[in-house]
Design a protein around this motif. Structure first.
Motif, PDB file in Angstrom:
ATOM      1  N   TYR A 155     -11.647   5.693  -2.503  1.00  0.00           N
ATOM      2  CA  TYR A 155     -10.225   5.374  -2.647  1.00  0.00           C
ATOM      3  C   TYR A 155      -9.467   6.458  -3.403  1.00  0.00           C
ATOM      4  O   TYR A 155      -8.234   6.498  -3.364  1.00  0.00           O
ATOM      5  N   ARG A 156     -10.179   7.358  -4.105  1.00  0.00           N
ATOM      6  CA  ARG A 156      -9.526   8.325  -4.985  1.00  0.00           C
ATOM      7  C   ARG A 156      -8.586   9.270  -4.241  1.00  0.00           C
ATOM      8  O   ARG A 156      -7.729   9.903  -4.866  1.00  0.00           O
ATOM      9  N   ILE A 157      -8.730   9.354  -2.949  1.00  0.00           N
ATOM     10  CA  ILE A 157      -7.801  10.188  -2.177  1.00  0.00           C
ATOM     11  C   ILE A 157      -6.378   9.617  -2.238  1.00  0.00           C
ATOM     12  O   ILE A 157      -5.409  10.300  -1.888  1.00  0.00           O
ATOM     13  N   ILE A 158      -6.259   8.375  -2.708  1.00  0.00           N
ATOM     14  CA  ILE A 158      -4.942   7.762  -2.897  1.00  0.00           C
ATOM     15  C   ILE A 158      -4.064   8.600  -3.829  1.00  0.00           C
ATOM     16  O   ILE A 158      -2.832   8.603  -3.691  1.00  0.00           O
ATOM     17  N   PHE A 159      -4.681   9.328  -4.767  1.00  0.00           N
ATOM     18  CA  PHE A 159      -3.910  10.117  -5.731  1.00  0.00           C
ATOM     19  C   PHE A 159      -3.283  11.374  -5.108  1.00  0.00           C
ATOM     20  O   PHE A 159      -2.474  12.035  -5.750  1.00  0.00           O
ATOM     21  N   ILE A 160      -3.658  11.679  -3.878  1.00  0.00           N
ATOM     22  CA  ILE A 160      -3.007  12.736  -3.107  1.00  0.00           C
ATOM     23  C   ILE A 160      -2.196  12.136  -1.961  1.00  0.00           C
ATOM     24  O   ILE A 160      -1.038  12.507  -1.732  1.00  0.00           O
ATOM     25  N   HIS A 161      -2.799  11.186  -1.279  1.00  0.00           N
ATOM     26  CA  HIS A 161      -2.185  10.599  -0.077  1.00  0.00           C
ATOM     27  C   HIS A 161      -0.870   9.892  -0.377  1.00  0.00           C
ATOM     28  O   HIS A 161       0.150  10.147   0.278  1.00  0.00           O
ATOM     29  N   VAL A 162      -0.875   9.005  -1.341  1.00  0.00           N
ATOM     30  CA  VAL A 162       0.324   8.214  -1.629  1.00  0.00           C
ATOM     31  C   VAL A 162       1.471   9.073  -2.169  1.00  0.00           C
ATOM     32  O   VAL A 162       2.603   8.959  -1.689  1.00  0.00           O
ATOM     33  N   PRO A 163       1.234   9.955  -3.165  1.00  0.00           N
ATOM     34  CA  PRO A 163       2.343  10.802  -3.618  1.00  0.00           C
ATOM     35  C   PRO A 163       2.929  11.663  -2.503  1.00  0.00           C
ATOM     36  O   PRO A 163       4.155  11.822  -2.411  1.00  0.00           O
ATOM     37  N   ALA A 164       2.071  12.227  -1.644  1.00  0.00           N
ATOM     38  CA  ALA A 164       2.579  13.051  -0.543  1.00  0.00           C
ATOM     39  C   ALA A 164       3.451  12.226   0.392  1.00  0.00           C
ATOM     40  O   ALA A 164       4.530  12.672   0.824  1.00  0.00           O
ATOM     41  N   ALA A 165       3.019  11.004   0.715  1.00  0.00           N
ATOM     42  CA  ALA A 165       3.787  10.143   1.622  1.00  0.00           C
ATOM     43  C   ALA A 165       5.108   9.708   0.995  1.00  0.00           C
ATOM     44  O   ALA A 165       6.160   9.749   1.641  1.00  0.00           O
ATOM     45  N   VAL A 166       5.061   9.301  -0.276  1.00  0.00           N
ATOM     46  CA  VAL A 166       6.269   8.831  -0.962  1.00  0.00           C
ATOM     47  C   VAL A 166       7.325   9.934  -1.026  1.00  0.00           C
ATOM     48  O   VAL A 166       8.507   9.714  -0.714  1.00  0.00           O
ATOM     49  N   VAL A 167       6.911  11.131  -1.409  1.00  0.00           N
ATOM     50  CA  VAL A 167       7.871  12.224  -1.562  1.00  0.00           C
ATOM     51  C   VAL A 167       8.344  12.741  -0.205  1.00  0.00           C
ATOM     52  O   VAL A 167       9.488  13.175  -0.063  1.00  0.00           O
ATOM     53  N   ALA A 168       7.486  12.674   0.807  1.00  0.00           N
ATOM     54  CA  ALA A 168       7.910  13.062   2.156  1.00  0.00           C
ATOM     55  C   ALA A 168       9.040  12.162   2.648  1.00  0.00           C
ATOM     56  O   ALA A 168      10.008  12.636   3.270  1.00  0.00           O
ATOM     57  N   LEU A 169       8.958  10.867   2.374  1.00  0.00           N
ATOM     58  CA  LEU A 169      10.013   9.932   2.762  1.00  0.00           C
ATOM     59  C   LEU A 169      11.291  10.202   1.973  1.00  0.00           C
ATOM     60  O   LEU A 169      12.389  10.245   2.541  1.00  0.00           O
ATOM     61  N   PHE A 199       2.465  16.206   6.698  1.00  0.00           N
ATOM     62  CA  PHE A 199       1.183  16.629   7.267  1.00  0.00           C
ATOM     63  C   PHE A 199       0.041  16.290   6.310  1.00  0.00           C
ATOM     64  O   PHE A 199      -1.001  15.775   6.727  1.00  0.00           O
ATOM     65  N   VAL A 200       0.231  16.574   5.018  1.00  0.00           N
ATOM     66  CA  VAL A 200      -0.795  16.250   4.018  1.00  0.00           C
ATOM     67  C   VAL A 200      -1.051  14.743   3.992  1.00  0.00           C
ATOM     68  O   VAL A 200      -2.203  14.295   3.919  1.00  0.00           O
ATOM     69  N   ALA A 201       0.020  13.948   4.069  1.00  0.00           N
ATOM     70  CA  ALA A 201      -0.131  12.486   4.061  1.00  0.00           C
ATOM     71  C   ALA A 201      -0.927  12.012   5.283  1.00  0.00           C
ATOM     72  O   ALA A 201      -1.795  11.136   5.166  1.00  0.00           O
ATOM     73  N   LEU A 202      -0.644  12.596   6.444  1.00  0.00           N
ATOM     74  CA  LEU A 202      -1.360  12.202   7.659  1.00  0.00           C
ATOM     75  C   LEU A 202      -2.828  12.607   7.606  1.00  0.00           C
ATOM     76  O   LEU A 202      -3.712  11.830   7.971  1.00  0.00           O
ATOM     77  N   VAL A 203      -3.099  13.826   7.145  1.00  0.00           N
ATOM     78  CA  VAL A 203      -4.482  14.311   7.081  1.00  0.00           C
ATOM     79  C   VAL A 203      -5.295  13.529   6.056  1.00  0.00           C
ATOM     80  O   VAL A 203      -6.416  13.085   6.335  1.00  0.00           O
ATOM     81  N   THR A 204      -4.744  13.338   4.854  1.00  0.00           N
ATOM     82  CA  THR A 204      -5.476  12.587   3.838  1.00  0.00           C
ATOM     83  C   THR A 204      -5.637  11.127   4.243  1.00  0.00           C
ATOM     84  O   THR A 204      -6.646  10.496   3.923  1.00  0.00           O
TER      85      THR A 204
END
Length: 246
Positions: free
Chosen positions: A54-68, A105-110
Motif C-alpha cells: 500500500y505504501r505506493i499510496i504516498f506517491i500515487h495519491v499526491p500525484a492524482a490530487v495535484v493533477a486534478l 501519467f505518474v498517477a496512472l503508472v503508480t
C-alpha cells in the motif's frame, strides 16, 4: 484584486516575483519530499490487508490530487485569457499543461503498479481509471493545440476553450467511485467527517500531498520563467533583471 491581477499580468513584475518565490519554495519542496517519503515509506505501519504494497499510496495519491487541482489552475488561466485577454494567462496555461500531464501519467503508472498485487491486474477500465486517462489526453490536447497553430493568439484561445470544456471531467473523476461500481475504494481522506485512514498513515500522506503541491508550483513557475525568457529574450527589462540575478 484588480491591482494584483494587473501586476500578475506584467511580465517584468512576474519574472522577478517568480524568481523570488522559487528561491523560497525549493528548500521547502526538498524538505517536504524527504520527510514525507521517509515517514511514509519507512516509518508508517504496514496495512493490515495489503501489507507494505500500500505504501505506493504516498506517491500515487499526491500525484492524482495535484493533477486534478492543476487542471483547475489551467482552466482558470484559460478563463482569464478569454475574458480579460491577459497574455500571462496564456503563459500560465502553457506552463501548467506539461506538469499536469506528467503528474497524471505518474498517477496512472503508480496506480497500475498498486493494482497488480491488490486487484490481480495492471489495468481495468473502471470509471476512475478511464476518467484519469481522459484527463491525461486533455492535458496533452492543450499541449498539442499550442503547437498546432502558428498564430499563438488563436492557439491560446483554442487551448482556453478546451481547458474550460475539460473541467466537466474533474467532478466525474472525484465522484466516479460513488456514482458507478468501481474497484477503487471510496475516498479515504474526508474533510467533513472522520477519515477512513489511520492517523499514522494519514499524516505522512498529507505531508506528501503538500510536497507535491509545492513541487507543482515550482515546476509551473520555472516553466513560466523559461517561456518569458524565450518571448522577451531581446527585452531591456529582461537583460536588466538577469544582470541583477533575478
Amino acid at each position: 484584486m484588480w491591482t494584483i491581477i494587473h501586476k500578475m499580468g506584467s511580465p517584468p513584475w512576474f519574472f522577478r516575483f517568480a524568481g523570488t518565490l522559487i528561491r523560497w519554495l525549493l528548500p521547502a519542496v526538498v524538505l517536504l519530499l524527504v520527510v514525507g517519503a521517509v515517514w511514509g515509506l519507512l516509518y508508517a505501519p504496514p496495512d493490515y490487508k495489503q501489507g507494505n504494497s500500500y505504501r505506493i499510496i504516498f506517491i500515487h495519491v499526491p500525484a492524482a490530487v495535484v493533477a486534478l487541482a492543476g487542471y483547475y489552475v489551467m482552466a482558470i488561466a484559460g478563463a482569464m485569457s478569454l475574458i480579460w485577454k491577459i497574455k500571462m494567462a496564456d503563459t500560465a496555461m502553457r506552463a501548467v499543461a506539461p506538469v499536469g500531464a506528467a503528474l497524471t501519467f505518474v498517477a496512472l503508472v503508480t496506480g497500475a503498479i498498486w493494482g497488480k498485487p491488490t486487484w490481480g491486474t495492471w489495468w481495468v477500465w473502471d470509471a476512475r481509471i478511464t476518467s484519469m486517462l481522459i484527463l491525461l489526453f486533455l492535458y496533452l490536447g492543450v499541449l498539442a493545440l499550442f503547437e498546432a497553430y502558428e498564430n499563438k493568439a488563436v492557439a491560446a484561445k483554442a487551448c482556453a476553450v478546451l481547458s474550460l470544456v475539460g473541467t466537466v471531467n474533474i467532478p466525474i473523476i472525484y465522484k466516479s467511485v460513488d456514482w458507478w461500481y468501481s474497484l477503487h475504494q471510496p475516498a479515504s481522506i474526508k474533510f467533513t467527517g472522520q477519515s477512513a485512514i489511520d492517523a499514522s498513515m494519514l499524516y505522512p500522506l498529507l505531508l506528501m500531498i503538500l510536497a507535491f503541491y509545492s513541487l507543482f508550483a515550482v515546476a509551473v513557475l520555472l516553466n513560466m520563467r523559461a517561456d518569458l525568457l524565450q518571448q522577451h529574450r531581446n527585452s531591456a527589462w529582461l537583460k536588466e533583471q538577469l544582470l541583477e540575478g533575478n
